[in-house]
Scaffold this motif. Sequence first.
Motif, PDB file in Angstrom:
ATOM      1  N   ARG A  77     -23.923  12.145  12.607  1.00 59.61           N
ATOM      2  CA  ARG A  77     -22.825  12.938  12.060  1.00 59.61           C
ATOM      3  C   ARG A  77     -22.508  14.047  13.052  1.00 59.61           C
ATOM      4  O   ARG A  77     -23.349  14.401  13.899  1.00 59.61           O
ATOM      5  N   ASP A  83     -18.775  10.995  10.517  1.00 63.92           N
ATOM      6  CA  ASP A  83     -20.071  10.350  10.350  1.00 63.92           C
ATOM      7  C   ASP A  83     -20.004   8.898  10.799  1.00 63.92           C
ATOM      8  O   ASP A  83     -18.923   8.313  10.903  1.00 63.92           O
ATOM      9  N   THR A 129     -26.084   2.675   5.971  1.00 69.10           N
ATOM     10  CA  THR A 129     -27.027   3.666   6.489  1.00 69.10           C
ATOM     11  C   THR A 129     -26.313   4.631   7.418  1.00 69.10           C
ATOM     12  O   THR A 129     -25.631   4.215   8.367  1.00 69.10           O
ATOM     13  N   GLN A 130     -26.466   5.930   7.161  1.00 64.62           N
ATOM     14  CA  GLN A 130     -25.845   6.922   8.045  1.00 64.62           C
ATOM     15  C   GLN A 130     -26.734   7.117   9.266  1.00 64.62           C
ATOM     16  O   GLN A 130     -27.937   7.390   9.138  1.00 64.62           O
ATOM     17  N   THR A 172     -21.817   5.092  10.232  1.00 68.61           N
ATOM     18  CA  THR A 172     -22.680   4.290   9.357  1.00 68.61           C
ATOM     19  C   THR A 172     -22.793   2.859   9.894  1.00 68.61           C
ATOM     20  O   THR A 172     -21.880   2.352  10.551  1.00 68.61           O
TER      21      THR A 172
END
Length: 159
Positions: free
Chosen positions: A130, A119, A126-127, A121
Motif C-alpha cells: 500500500r 493498494d 491478499t493485500q 492485491t
Amino acid sequence: MQNYQDVYGDKWQEINKCFACGRNNPIGLKLDIKHKDDICYTTFTPKTEHSGWLNVMHGGLLSTIMDEVMAHWLWGRGIPAMTVEMTTRYLKPVPIGEPIVVTARLQLDRGRMATLEADVTLADGTQVARAVAKYIKTERGLQIESGRSVTDTEAEPEE
Ligand SMILES: CCCCCCCC(=O)SCCNC(=O)CCNC(=O)[C@H](O)C(C)(C)COP(=O)(O)OP(=O)(O)OC[C@H]1O[C@@H](n2cnc3c(N)ncnc32)[C@H](O)[C@@H]1OP(=O)(O)O
C-alpha cells in the motif's frame, strides 16, 4: 469530465512516452488504467524481467505502478498533477507470474495538494502493498506544444 486525452486528442498516444502507461514506449509497462466510480485501477502480471529478488517482483516497479494509478486518478478527472512525496509499505512479496490489481482512491483534496492512497492485491484478495502519496496540481500541466514536459514553475518567456 475532461481528461488529458480530451485535451491532447489524437496526439496523446503519439507523445505519451510514459514508462508506465505510454503505448509508444518500447520498454514501458503499457499499463491500461481504468476509472470506476471513485476509484482508479489497473492489473499487471510481473514477468521475470520485472524481478528484484529471485521470483519476486521488484519493489520499485510496484511503487511505480501505484504512483501511476494514483496520478491517473487525478489526471483522469481533469486535474494535471505531479508527485511530490510517496510512502510505500511492502507487506508481502509479489510472486513473478501472479496477477496483481492496483487500486487508487482520493484521501484528501486541499488547495494545490491532493493526497491519494493505493493498494495492491493478489487474485485471492491478499493485500501485498500500500502507499500514500501527495500530488501538487500544476496549472498548465504538461505542455504538448514544445514536445517536452514542463511544469508551471518555469516562467513564461517575456514578450
Ligand atoms: C498522465 C499521467 C502521468 C503520471 C505521472 C506519474 C507521476 C510522476 O511521475 S510525476 C514526476 C515526478 N515528480 C516530479 O517530477 C515533481 C518534481 N517537483 C516539481 O516539479 C515541483 O516541486 C512542483 C512543480 C511539483 C511544485 O513546485 P512549486 O510550484 O514551486 O511548488 P512549491 O512552492 O515547491 O510547493 C507548493 C506548496 O506545496 C508544499 N509542498 C511541496 N511538497 C510538499 C510535500 N511533499 N508535503 C507537503 N507540502 C508540500 C510547499 O511547501 C508549498 O506550500 P506553500 O504554498 O504553503 O508554501
